[in-house]
Design a protein around this motif. Structure first.
Motif, PDB file in Angstrom:
ATOM      1  N   MET A  36      -5.637   1.322  -1.811  1.00 53.84           N
ATOM      2  CA  MET A  36      -5.509   0.295  -0.770  1.00 53.84           C
ATOM      3  C   MET A  36      -5.129   0.939   0.561  1.00 53.84           C
ATOM      4  O   MET A  36      -5.667   0.588   1.610  1.00 53.84           O
ATOM      5  CB  MET A  36      -4.433  -0.725  -1.159  1.00 53.84           C
ATOM      6  CG  MET A  36      -4.773  -1.567  -2.367  1.00 53.84           C
ATOM      7  SD  MET A  36      -6.137  -2.711  -2.070  1.00 53.84           S
ATOM      8  CE  MET A  36      -5.261  -4.112  -1.381  1.00 53.84           C
ATOM      9  N   LYS A  37      -4.211   1.883   0.506  1.00 57.57           N
ATOM     10  CA  LYS A  37      -3.735   2.534   1.736  1.00 57.57           C
ATOM     11  C   LYS A  37      -4.889   3.275   2.411  1.00 57.57           C
ATOM     12  O   LYS A  37      -5.088   3.168   3.624  1.00 57.57           O
ATOM     13  CB  LYS A  37      -2.603   3.493   1.399  1.00 57.57           C
ATOM     14  CG  LYS A  37      -1.895   4.031   2.631  1.00 57.57           C
ATOM     15  CD  LYS A  37      -0.757   4.972   2.251  1.00 57.57           C
ATOM     16  CE  LYS A  37      -0.152   5.578   3.498  1.00 57.57           C
ATOM     17  NZ  LYS A  37       1.226   5.169   3.712  1.00 57.57           N
ATOM     18  N   GLY A  40      -1.685  -4.140   2.607  1.00 58.68           N
ATOM     19  CA  GLY A  40      -2.408  -4.366   1.365  1.00 58.68           C
ATOM     20  C   GLY A  40      -1.429  -4.672   0.249  1.00 58.68           C
ATOM     21  O   GLY A  40      -0.276  -4.253   0.286  1.00 58.68           O
ATOM     22  N   ALA A  67      -2.145   1.226  -5.170  1.00 54.24           N
ATOM     23  CA  ALA A  67      -1.538   1.267  -3.836  1.00 54.24           C
ATOM     24  C   ALA A  67      -2.194   2.355  -2.984  1.00 54.24           C
ATOM     25  O   ALA A  67      -2.518   2.129  -1.813  1.00 54.24           O
ATOM     26  CB  ALA A  67      -0.033   1.498  -3.965  1.00 54.24           C
ATOM     27  N   GLN A 103       0.826  -1.223   0.000  1.00 57.66           N
ATOM     28  CA  GLN A 103       0.000   0.000   0.000  1.00 57.66           C
ATOM     29  C   GLN A 103       0.857   1.269   0.000  1.00 57.66           C
ATOM     30  O   GLN A 103       0.340   2.360  -0.235  1.00 57.66           O
ATOM     31  CB  GLN A 103      -0.978  -0.007   1.198  1.00 57.66           C
ATOM     32  CG  GLN A 103      -0.370   0.311   2.546  1.00 57.66           C
ATOM     33  CD  GLN A 103       0.323  -0.882   3.205  1.00 57.66           C
ATOM     34  OE1 GLN A 103       0.553  -1.905   2.573  1.00 57.66           O
ATOM     35  NE2 GLN A 103       0.663  -0.748   4.474  1.00 57.66           N
TER      36      GLN A 103
END
Ligand SMILES: [Cu+2]
Length: 198
Positions: free
Chosen positions: A117-118, A130, A114, A51
């Motif tokens: 997801m973060k 993630g 990314a 992530q």
């Protein structure tokens, strides 16, 4: 052959036969019999992006037990529920939560960058990491974990949801698959079960 030597011979033969059976069972259980990976060969090497945009491989997760879950951030029900339950287990681990890895791998890398997801994981336990990747990288890791995931169109504006299998995999410190991890129990119970693999 005297009675005595034939007796010794019999005992020795029985011992060798026992050894052969034991070795056969051992090789079968460890998947070395017949060359190919056995039916329990779940997992394996992967290369993904976490992530924070950093490259991660299976090597980054060795040395601690690992819980792996596949899903996607647009998921309306199963993923948020599972990640919430995983968060409760990690919370119940207390300080030991630092001694386990938990990884959420997206099956929808086209939308789950990314950064997405973060942002999504900020709602859950901070131990959860993630992973995303290229379509090829995600396909490869899905195949290794025998994950089924497919796009389902929603409406006519190109929107979609993902049908996906939703097992949580428990891998041991060496990265070998142990069993699906049961979240249908109290977090403290699940945490206790997980502690056995520390
Ligand atoms: Cu889901």
């Amino acid at each position: 052959m005297t009675a005595r030597t034939s007796h010794i011979f019999l005992v020795f033969s029985a011992f060798v036969a026992g050894l052969v059976v034991f070795l056969g069972v051992f090789l079968f259980a460890t998947g070395q019999f017949g060359g190919g990976p056995g039916p329990s060969a779940i997992g394996g090497p992967f290369k993904l992006t976490d992530q924070d945009g950093k490259t991660i491989t299976e090597q980054n997760f060795k040395g601690k037990p690992l819980l792996v879950f596949f899903g996607y951030t647009h998921c309306p029900d199963i993923c948020p529920t599972t990640l919430f339950e995983l968060s409760e287990v990690l919370h119940a681990m207390g300080k030991d939560a630092d001694r386990v890895h938990a990884l959420f791998i997206t099956v929808d890398p086209e939308r789950d960058t990314a950064a997405v997801m973060k942002d999504y994981l900020s709602s859950f336990d901070p131990h959860l990491r993630g992973a995303t990747g290229t379509r090829q990288e995600i396909d490869a890791v899905e195949k290794d974990y025998r994950v089924i995931a497919r796009k389902v169109p929603v409406g006519d504006k190109g929107d979609y949801s993902m049908d996906h299998s939703a097992l949580v995999y428990l891998m041991d410190k060496q990265g070998r698959f142990v069993a699906p991890f049961n979240l249908t129990r109290k977090p403290a119970e699940a945490a206790q079960a997980l502690r056995k693999y520390l």
